[in-house]
Scaffold this motif. Structure first.
Motif, short mmCIF file in Angstrom:
data_model
loop_
_atom_site.label_atom_id
_atom_site.label_comp_id
_atom_site.label_asym_id
_atom_site.label_seq_id
_atom_site.Cartn_x
_atom_site.Cartn_y
_atom_site.Cartn_z
N ASP A 360 0.87 -1.08 0.00
CA ASP A 360 0.07 -0.11 -0.05
C ASP A 360 0.98 1.27 -0.14
N ALA A 361 1.98 1.26 0.85
CA ALA A 361 2.88 2.38 0.79
C ALA A 361 3.43 2.63 -0.52
N ALA A 362 3.80 1.49 -1.33
CA ALA A 362 4.51 1.59 -2.68
C ALA A 362 3.43 2.05 -3.50
N SER A 363 2.15 1.90 -3.39
CA SER A 363 1.02 2.52 -4.38
C SER A 363 0.80 3.82 -3.98
N GLN A 364 0.98 4.31 -2.93
CA GLN A 364 0.67 5.70 -2.29
C GLN A 364 2.33 6.40 -3.04
N LEU A 365 3.15 5.79 -3.05
CA LEU A 365 4.30 6.55 -3.60
C LEU A 365 4.19 6.78 -4.91
N LEU A 366 3.60 5.97 -5.87
CA LEU A 366 3.60 6.06 -7.56
C LEU A 366 2.50 7.29 -7.54
N ILE A 367 1.35 7.19 -6.75
CA ILE A 367 0.41 8.47 -6.84
C ILE A 367 0.92 9.74 -6.47
N ALA A 368 1.90 9.72 -5.57
CA ALA A 368 2.41 10.89 -5.13
C ALA A 368 3.28 11.51 -6.13
N VAL A 369 3.93 10.73 -6.93
CA VAL A 369 4.93 11.17 -8.04
C VAL A 369 4.08 11.04 -9.22
N GLY A 370 3.02 11.10 -9.16
CA GLY A 370 2.19 11.36 -10.59
C GLY A 370 1.99 10.10 -11.17
N LYS A 371 2.20 8.92 -10.73
CA LYS A 371 2.26 7.64 -11.63
C LYS A 371 1.16 6.69 -11.21
N PRO A 372 -0.16 7.36 -11.11
CA PRO A 372 -1.04 6.41 -10.61
C PRO A 372 -1.55 5.27 -11.48
N HIS A 373 -1.27 5.51 -12.87
CA HIS A 373 -1.65 4.71 -14.11
C HIS A 373 -0.73 3.38 -13.76
N LEU A 374 0.46 3.44 -13.31
CA LEU A 374 1.54 2.10 -12.94
C LEU A 374 0.83 1.27 -11.90
N ASP A 375 0.22 2.10 -10.91
CA ASP A 375 -0.42 1.46 -9.84
C ASP A 375 -1.78 0.90 -10.24
N LEU A 376 -2.30 1.19 -11.10
CA LEU A 376 -3.51 0.55 -11.92
C LEU A 376 -3.04 -0.66 -12.68
N TYR A 377 -1.86 -0.52 -13.46
CA TYR A 377 -1.58 -1.81 -14.13
C TYR A 377 -1.24 -2.93 -13.31
N VAL A 429 3.60 -13.95 -1.87
CA VAL A 429 4.31 -14.09 -3.05
C VAL A 429 4.50 -12.71 -3.81
N PHE A 430 3.31 -12.30 -4.25
CA PHE A 430 3.25 -11.20 -5.19
C PHE A 430 3.41 -9.90 -4.43
N LEU A 431 2.95 -9.42 -3.44
CA LEU A 431 2.90 -8.17 -2.73
C LEU A 431 4.46 -7.74 -2.73
N PRO A 432 5.37 -8.36 -2.03
CA PRO A 432 6.71 -7.93 -1.54
C PRO A 432 7.40 -7.77 -3.09
N LEU A 433 7.09 -8.33 -4.20
CA LEU A 433 7.77 -8.15 -5.46
C LEU A 433 7.23 -6.82 -5.98
N PHE A 434 5.94 -6.52 -5.89
CA PHE A 434 5.42 -5.26 -6.26
C PHE A 434 6.18 -4.24 -5.62
N THR A 435 6.16 -4.29 -4.19
CA THR A 435 6.80 -3.30 -3.36
C THR A 435 8.36 -2.93 -3.72
N LEU A 436 9.20 -4.05 -4.25
CA LEU A 436 10.38 -3.87 -4.38
C LEU A 436 10.42 -3.27 -5.79
N TRP A 437 9.66 -3.46 -6.78
CA TRP A 437 9.62 -2.87 -8.12
C TRP A 437 9.21 -1.40 -8.12
N ALA A 438 8.10 -1.02 -7.34
CA ALA A 438 7.80 0.34 -7.39
C ALA A 438 8.79 1.13 -6.77
N THR A 439 9.51 0.54 -5.54
CA THR A 439 10.45 1.57 -4.90
C THR A 439 11.77 1.75 -5.87
N ASN A 440 12.09 0.47 -6.41
CA ASN A 440 13.32 0.64 -7.36
C ASN A 440 12.78 1.65 -8.56
#
Length: 449
Positions: A360-377, A429-440
């Motif tokens: 969820d924090a990674a999703s909020q990060l994408l929204i904060a930097v103006g990339k909500p579409h990536l969170d949607l994908y 399995v999948f949420l940690p992968l997304f967190t790492l990807w969004a952070t990087n």
């Protein structure tokens, strides 16, 4: 250039401290609610049967889907907006919220009939319709609440939440003791709905100062479409197991067996994830304005984001491990022996809470930097994976799996235990992968900070 660093440090300390305070206030509010809720669950667990729980789960699921449409990006856009566009945006958003909430009430009322047919339970129709009455009150204070959040005055929101939760819990307990069944889960939310406008009108001076206007609607829709998509997908994931258990878990010769099993599963889910989810929600409410406040400085954004992850790690992981390890002790003592079959579900769902706030924090990060579409994908991908996993879990007997073995090892309620196992696996399995990807993605190692 050196003179800038003290200023930056002051800003960093200010927003870091503000974030901790906001999380603290919201966490206290949520913990108070969950303590009340715990006492409430003890009461209704003794006065409501599994069938009532099952009906309540379906009604609350319908309500949650409706409320997902309520915020079509209005709050996020107001929080992120520049000061010079704020007034026009708020006026337009006010009228838009009325249109949205009224439409939701009408749609939910119409949808009550096919929903009751789908679950073969006509008792669902009236409660679903009545539960939507609160939608006709909330638009009064939607903008005030959002402006308070934008101003980082989350103490006010914490107080409002506590007042509503306390009153609602007391009413639910009274109605349950009076033998009102599923109505004890429906009526309180309607009766307490006027509290929100009363509190937020007093705390925020903004008032609509134009007639009906659609001036900024396109701007809100453009910004909010991805956020709405993410919210819909998240709501679908949060409730897909309820939807499938209530409809597809069957037992020959036992009418409405699926709703009874849904009641057991719903109890296990709430007992396992209830308090953990309250802390997660508190962090999520605070993290977006916290990140947006420093998004113009990449280095400060990075420090704020990782500081948020540390806060999550320090609060969620120890609590979840403690709660899951003590489930065998507190469930029969606190809730009664009739809920002992739900203990495996409590443990499994509780453990699934660990990776949720990080993602969820990674999703909020994408929204904060103006990339909500990536969170949607990402949410489209994860919802697909989640759906496939749950569908497999709930339909093992139709896939040629020898379910007699599962029945021997997991007991009479093996079907809903398998669903809980599926929920745990797909999250860890999948949420940690997304967190790492969004952070990087936002903070690549090659980017100079």
């Amino acid at each position: 250039m050196r003179s800038i660093h003290p200023v930056i440090n002051i800003i960093k300390k200010k927003f870091s401290g503000q974030f901790i305070r906001n999380v603290g206030w919201l966490s206290i509010s949520e913990i108070i609610y969950r303590v009340l809720r715990l006492g409430l669950v003890v009461i209704i667990a003794r006065y409501l049967n599994r069938h009532d729980y099952g009906l309540g789960a379906i009604i609350m699921t319908v309500r949650e889907f409706s409320l997902t449409f309520a915020d079509i990006g209005i709050s996020a856009k107001i929080i992120q907006a520049e000061e010079e566009e704020l007034e026009d945006l708020c006026n337009s958003a006010y009228w838009l919220s009325w249109v949205v909430f009224f439409s939701l009430f009408v749609i939910q009322s119409i949808a009550a009939f096919p929903i009751a047919w789908f679950y073969k339970s006509p008792n669902l129709i009236l409660p679903i319709i009545v539960s939507g009455i609160a939608y006709l009150i909330w638009p009064l204070s939607t903008i005030q609440k959002t402006l308070i959040q934008r101003e980082n005055r989350l103490k006010v929101i914490a107080i409002a939440n506590s007042a509503q939760n306390f009153t609602g819990s007391i009413l639910t307990a009274i109605f349950a003791v009076l033998g009102m069944g599923v109505w004890s889960l429906v009526l309180p939310s309607i009766l307490i709905s006027p509290l929100e406008p009363l509190i937020y009108y007093r705390a925020q001076s903004w008032r609509v100062n134009t007639g009906f206007t659609t001036k900024s609607w396109s701007q809100i829709f453009k910004f909010g479409k991805n956020i709405l998509g993410v919210s819909l997908l998240r709501t679908l994931r949060n409730n897909l197991d309820y939807l499938l258990v209530g409809r597809f878990v069957v037992k020959q010769g036992v009418p409405e067996y699926g709703i009874q099993e849904l009641g057991l599963y719903f109890f296990g889910f709430n007992a396992g994830l209830g308090i953990s989810l309250s802390i997660i929600n508190a962090i999520n409410s605070a993290i977006l304005p916290h990140l947006c406040a420093v998004r113009s400085e990449l280095s400060e954004l990075k420090k704020s984001y990782f500081s948020s992850l540390k806060t999550i790690r320090a609060t969620i992981i120890p609590f979840v491990i403690l709660q899951s390890s003590l489930a065998h002790i507190y469930v029969p003592i606190v809730f009664g022996k009739k809920w002992v079959p739900a203990i495996p579900i409590v443990i499994l769902i509780c453990l699934s809470a660990i990776p949720r706030p990080f993602a969820d924090a990674a999703s909020q990060l994408l929204i904060a930097v103006g990339k909500p579409h990536l969170d949607l994908y990402w949410n489209i991908i994860f919802t697909f994976l989640f759906s496939i996993t749950i569908l497999i879990g709930v339909n093992l007997q139709f896939l040629g799996v020898d379910t007699s073995v599962l029945s021997v090892h997991l007991g009479e309620h093996w079907q809903i235990i398998v669903v809980a196992i599926s929920v745990l696996l797909v999250h860890i399995v999948f949420l940690p992968l997304f967190t790492l990807w969004a952070t990087n993605y936002v903070f690549p190692k090659t980017k100079k900070i």
